[in-house]
Design a protein around this motif. Structure first.
Motif, PDB file in Angstrom:
ATOM      1  N   ASP A 149      16.029   6.964   1.209  1.00 47.27           N
ATOM      2  CA  ASP A 149      14.762   6.620   0.553  1.00 47.27           C
ATOM      3  C   ASP A 149      14.856   5.236  -0.083  1.00 47.27           C
ATOM      4  O   ASP A 149      15.792   4.951  -0.836  1.00 47.27           O
ATOM      5  N   GLU A 150      13.898   4.381   0.215  1.00 49.03           N
ATOM      6  CA  GLU A 150      13.830   3.071  -0.426  1.00 49.03           C
ATOM      7  C   GLU A 150      13.672   3.228  -1.935  1.00 49.03           C
ATOM      8  O   GLU A 150      14.193   2.431  -2.718  1.00 49.03           O
ATOM      9  N   SER A 197       0.844  -1.184   0.000  1.00 48.97           N
ATOM     10  CA  SER A 197       0.000   0.000   0.000  1.00 48.97           C
ATOM     11  C   SER A 197       0.886   1.244   0.000  1.00 48.97           C
ATOM     12  O   SER A 197       1.990   1.224   0.554  1.00 48.97           O
ATOM     13  N   HIS A 198       0.387   2.312  -0.612  1.00 44.91           N
ATOM     14  CA  HIS A 198       1.127   3.571  -0.738  1.00 44.91           C
ATOM     15  C   HIS A 198       0.209   4.731  -0.389  1.00 44.91           C
ATOM     16  O   HIS A 198      -0.931   4.768  -0.844  1.00 44.91           O
ATOM     17  N   ARG A 199       0.729   5.672   0.388  1.00 45.41           N
ATOM     18  CA  ARG A 199      -0.009   6.889   0.733  1.00 45.41           C
ATOM     19  C   ARG A 199       0.945   8.068   0.613  1.00 45.41           C
ATOM     20  O   ARG A 199       2.149   7.905   0.730  1.00 45.41           O
ATOM     21  N   LYS A 200       0.382   9.246   0.404  1.00 41.81           N
ATOM     22  CA  LYS A 200       1.218  10.441   0.274  1.00 41.81           C
ATOM     23  C   LYS A 200       0.732  11.521   1.230  1.00 41.81           C
ATOM     24  O   LYS A 200      -0.448  11.613   1.563  1.00 41.81           O
ATOM     25  N   LYS A 201       1.710  12.299   1.664  1.00 45.33           N
ATOM     26  CA  LYS A 201       1.430  13.473   2.480  1.00 45.33           C
ATOM     27  C   LYS A 201       2.525  14.479   2.184  1.00 45.33           C
ATOM     28  O   LYS A 201       3.711  14.186   2.388  1.00 45.33           O
ATOM     29  N   ASN A 209       5.376  16.174   0.582  1.00 44.17           N
ATOM     30  CA  ASN A 209       6.431  15.734  -0.336  1.00 44.17           C
ATOM     31  C   ASN A 209       6.883  14.300  -0.085  1.00 44.17           C
ATOM     32  O   ASN A 209       7.943  13.901  -0.569  1.00 44.17           O
ATOM     33  N   ALA A 210       6.121  13.542   0.668  1.00 43.70           N
ATOM     34  CA  ALA A 210       6.545  12.181   1.021  1.00 43.70           C
ATOM     35  C   ALA A 210       5.510  11.146   0.603  1.00 43.70           C
ATOM     36  O   ALA A 210       4.306  11.370   0.684  1.00 43.70           O
ATOM     37  N   LYS A 219       9.519   7.450  -0.281  1.00 44.38           N
ATOM     38  CA  LYS A 219      10.065   8.376  -1.276  1.00 44.38           C
ATOM     39  C   LYS A 219       9.796   9.799  -0.823  1.00 44.38           C
ATOM     40  O   LYS A 219       8.700  10.104  -0.354  1.00 44.38           O
ATOM     41  N   THR A 220      10.801  10.646  -0.943  1.00 40.37           N
ATOM     42  CA  THR A 220      10.635  12.052  -0.612  1.00 40.37           C
ATOM     43  C   THR A 220      11.102  12.914  -1.783  1.00 40.37           C
ATOM     44  O   THR A 220      11.881  12.481  -2.618  1.00 40.37           O
ATOM     45  N   THR A 221      10.583  14.129  -1.823  1.00 40.13           N
ATOM     46  CA  THR A 221      11.018  15.105  -2.818  1.00 40.13           C
ATOM     47  C   THR A 221      11.404  16.367  -2.060  1.00 40.13           C
ATOM     48  O   THR A 221      10.565  16.940  -1.377  1.00 40.13           O
ATOM     49  N   PRO A 222      12.672  16.766  -2.109  1.00 39.11           N
ATOM     50  CA  PRO A 222      13.776  16.115  -2.808  1.00 39.11           C
ATOM     51  C   PRO A 222      14.152  14.788  -2.140  1.00 39.11           C
ATOM     52  O   PRO A 222      13.875  14.576  -0.967  1.00 39.11           O
TER      53      PRO A 222
END
Length: 170
Positions: free
Chosen positions: A144-145, A114-118, A120-121, A136-139
């Motif tokens: 980060d996996e 499962s994937h969720r975003k909040k 930049n992550a 995953k993060t931006t930047p």
């Protein structure tokens, strides 16, 4: 089913778990997804994985765009390889169903994340019992996996060598 066959299948499934647990090396493991986070859309998941390889400690998996083919190999447990399909289900969920082959036989397995975003992550967890962690993060951050996911096929050549090795019994 003989005891040997059961043990063989358990070894194959252990190799499958190695792939899915590669993500467990991430540092941040909240027990719940971040408050006010949203599931990734199907398009966002497709963009994260399509035509990319996920490299881990002792193997890799490739999510081909063509026919949503999934290919994988692992050196753990004497080596195995998996062939199947990847697909996107519920909002934010990526799965792959594959038959895993080893010297001792083969076994099917289904693995989902499962994937969720909040902000930049992007957060990920293996279903059903995994822990949420920052994927995953931006930047991008060094831990980060997602840095282990690379554009292109880093799997097929090694998988074919593993397939040959297993078929020869070496």
């Amino acid at each position: 089913m003989s005891t040997f066959r059961v043990l063989s299948l358990l070894c194959i499934l252990g190799a499958v778990a190695t792939f899915a647990l590669g993500a467990s090396e991430a540092q941040s493991k909240p027990s719940k997804p971040p408050a006010m986070s949203d599931p990734l859309t199907s398009q966002e998941l497709y963009n994260l994985y399509s035509n990319r390889s996920w490299i881990w400690k002792a193997g890799a998996g490739y999510f081909a765009n063509r026919q949503r083919e999934f290919k994988s190999w692992t050196a753990d447990g004497g080596g195995s390889y998996g062939l199947g399909r990847w697909f996107i289900t519920d909002p934010g969920k990526l799965c792959f169903r594959a038959v895993w082959y080893a010297k001792s036989g083969n076994a099917p397995a289904l693995t989902c994340f499962s994937h969720r975003k909040k902000g930049n992550a992007v957060f990920q967890k293996r279903e059903p019992d995994g822990d949420w962690y920052q994927f995953k993060t931006t930047p991008a951050r060094a831990d980060d996996e997602y840095r282990k996911i690379r554009s292109g096929d880093y799997v097929t050549a090694r998988m074919n060598r593993m397939k040959t090795r297993i078929s020869r019994g070496n």
